[in-house]
Design a protein around this motif. Sequence first.
Motif, mmCIF file in Angstrom:
data_model
loop_
_atom_site.group_PDB
_atom_site.id
_atom_site.type_symbol
_atom_site.label_atom_id
_atom_site.label_comp_id
_atom_site.label_asym_id
_atom_site.label_seq_id
_atom_site.Cartn_x
_atom_site.Cartn_y
_atom_site.Cartn_z
ATOM 1 N N ARG A 62 19.975 36.425 -17.143
ATOM 2 C CA ARG A 62 21.396 36.607 -16.815
ATOM 3 C C ARG A 62 21.813 35.565 -15.807
ATOM 4 N NH1 ARG A 62 19.184 38.013 -11.989
ATOM 5 N NH2 ARG A 62 17.678 39.678 -12.003
ATOM 6 N N VAL B 293 15.594 37.838 -15.061
ATOM 7 C CA VAL B 293 15.668 36.690 -14.160
ATOM 8 C C VAL B 293 17.061 36.082 -14.221
ATOM 9 C CG1 VAL B 293 13.218 36.131 -14.356
ATOM 10 C CG2 VAL B 293 14.849 35.052 -15.900
ATOM 11 N N GLY B 294 17.489 35.523 -13.112
ATOM 12 C CA GLY B 294 18.817 34.930 -13.033
ATOM 13 C C GLY B 294 18.729 33.423 -13.113
ATOM 14 N N TRP C 247 20.987 44.371 -2.182
ATOM 15 C CA TRP C 247 22.093 43.421 -2.211
ATOM 16 C C TRP C 247 22.952 43.822 -3.382
ATOM 17 C CZ3 TRP C 247 23.510 39.681 1.136
ATOM 18 C CH2 TRP C 247 24.454 38.750 0.701
ATOM 19 N N GLY D 63 14.602 32.076 -10.305
ATOM 20 C CA GLY D 63 14.864 33.308 -11.044
ATOM 21 C C GLY D 63 15.918 34.195 -10.397
ATOM 22 N N ASN D 64 16.250 33.911 -9.155
ATOM 23 C CA ASN D 64 17.371 34.550 -8.474
ATOM 24 C C ASN D 64 17.447 36.062 -8.602
ATOM 25 O OD1 ASN D 64 18.688 32.054 -7.528
ATOM 26 N ND2 ASN D 64 18.772 31.658 -9.715
ATOM 27 N N THR D 65 16.357 36.726 -8.271
ATOM 28 C CA THR D 65 16.353 38.180 -8.249
ATOM 29 C C THR D 65 16.051 38.619 -6.824
ATOM 30 O OG1 THR D 65 15.459 38.119 -10.461
ATOM 31 C CG2 THR D 65 15.346 40.220 -9.325
ATOM 32 N N PRO E 188 10.094 36.527 -10.291
ATOM 33 C CA PRO E 188 11.273 35.870 -9.746
ATOM 34 C C PRO E 188 11.620 36.425 -8.366
ATOM 35 C CG PRO E 188 11.903 37.417 -11.456
ATOM 36 C CD PRO E 188 10.413 37.358 -11.466
#
Lengths: 331, 313
Positions: free
Chosen positions: A154, A192-193, B62, B246-248, B258
Amino acid sequence: MIKRIIALCLLLASSSTFALKINAAGASFPYAIYSKWFSEYSKIHPEIQFNYQPIGSGGGIRQLLKETVDFGASDAPMKEKDKKKAKWPVLHVPMVLGAVAIAYNHPQIPDELKLDGATLADIYLGKITKWNAEQIAALNPGVTLPSDDILVVRRADGSGTTKNFADYLVEVSTEWKQRVGTGKSLRWPTGVGAKGNDGVTSIVSNTKGSITYMDLAHARKNNIKTVALKNKSGIFINPTVEAVSASAKEFKTTGKELTGSLINSSAKDSYPISALTYILLPMVEKDQKRVEIYKFVEWAISKGQSYAKELYYAPLPTELSKKVLERVKSL
Amino acid sequence: MNLLKKLGPISPSKQDKLAYITLRFFSLIVIILLILMIGQLFYASREAFSEFGFKFIFDDFWNPIDDEFGALPFIFGTVVTSLLALLIAGPVSIAVALFITEYLPKSISSILGTFVELIAAVPSIIFGLWGLYYLAPFVKDLLTPALKAVFGFLPFFQGPSFGIGILTASIILAIMIIPTITSVAREVFRSVNILHKEAALGLGATKFEMIKIAVLRPSFSGMVGALVLGLGRALGETMAVAMVIGNTPQITKSIFAPASTMASVMANEYAEAESDLHLSALCLVGLLLFVVTFVVNLVARTIVWKQTKGASK
């Protein structure tokens, strides 16, 4: 030499005084068609120059309120709170339609895998983790699904595309509504972003077993397989420009405004995650700049619509564009 | 020019005074800028601070939708990726610096030194793209299975890997801080007194022993300074990390999972932050990061400064 430089400067200065510069900023989702429009329009009206910064919908609204731009652009209508902050009423003009495609990568799964909203929500909630899960298999009789893990991908950056996708999941899943909700940045339960449409595209193209949502143009241009999504009428619909237009057939505007939602439309051939994108016009005193902006908007929602299809946007349906035209002409 | 001539000659003492005042003014600008930056960050983050207080640092959720913010997952991600990067980059950089200063002939060493420093000139977005397209698949297909086979019994090396996560981000960070550490370490090794080296050799030490006794031992604090300087750079790196981590926002044991860093969350969410509190919370994260990097750099500078000062005596 110096004389020449001075002459050149004067020439530049004089040409810029003749050209009218219009500054705008906002959504990145319609950037492709906006830049096409601006370049085509400048060919007909060389005296008008546009400068559009695709800084995101939220940024567009913020810049508009700070009065650093002449008009803003956003995928989502402004919230009441933001409207109150503005010194003037803001008119939302729908410009074009777009689709959020569900894209995936697995060599063993054929194109146009069938999914419905509830299953999609369960995948994004982390409840379905394998490609051969019962719910997916039930929707795809005759397809042999691999037992691989699903990698949920995402957007990591705040995004209007995320907002539209989450709006849809809220409509189709009560659990999603309670646990996650909707917004441009979410508290994702799994996955995962990646940054931007390009980041998402790259991960999905490189990773077997991944699934994501992205705008239709990115999926088509990169040849990524897309899901046929079950709409409200129970029909599996591929994300196509026509199916997006269909979702606006029964579009109802809310009150005086021209805004409204196309998510999960009840029209028969509609693609369920379709969305409008707006430009935000501050209703300030009408000067030459305003007149030129109104002229441009008029052109964009009439003649300009013909550029939409090749860029994977859907033109506004005739009824809506008629209504919008009337409103803009009355300004 | 004419105006200066008209004013007539300025006496040398006045020239000195003038130079003193001008230079002082310009150096003050730097300090004023720093103070202004901190002040602005304080101002921008006051809303979040009054809402969450110091709890902000220890809360691990968050959620922009409900306006609930805690920075712990980002602090975790920042610290873990930076330390891992330091673990990878440290030995490599110090070995390269030693090789350049002690083993290579002068003519080649300056060329190699320049090449190492050129890595620093690669824009971070290029590292990010390279990481996304080449490093991530490599980590997923080759590095992860190898690590799992050797260290799989440890919790840090368990769990699924998709190529994007803490490990990939750390490797990229490591490559990015190698030039910083190498060049500082090189300077430190160069400042070693040549008489000590000669003395060690004269007493019958081999070259390796000489390096151990006369170069590495007295340079210890300088090397620590170089490493901490590299750490400072790793803490603040944004784009490259945002693209591969992975921005988690989560705290995990596995280095394949991530995560998210303070810098990456600001880069990701700032443009589309919906509420004022969200924006303010992002600024508070920025303030935290600023303070941390500032302190780390201050420590590093002090160590390096002490070392070189001691050497020149």
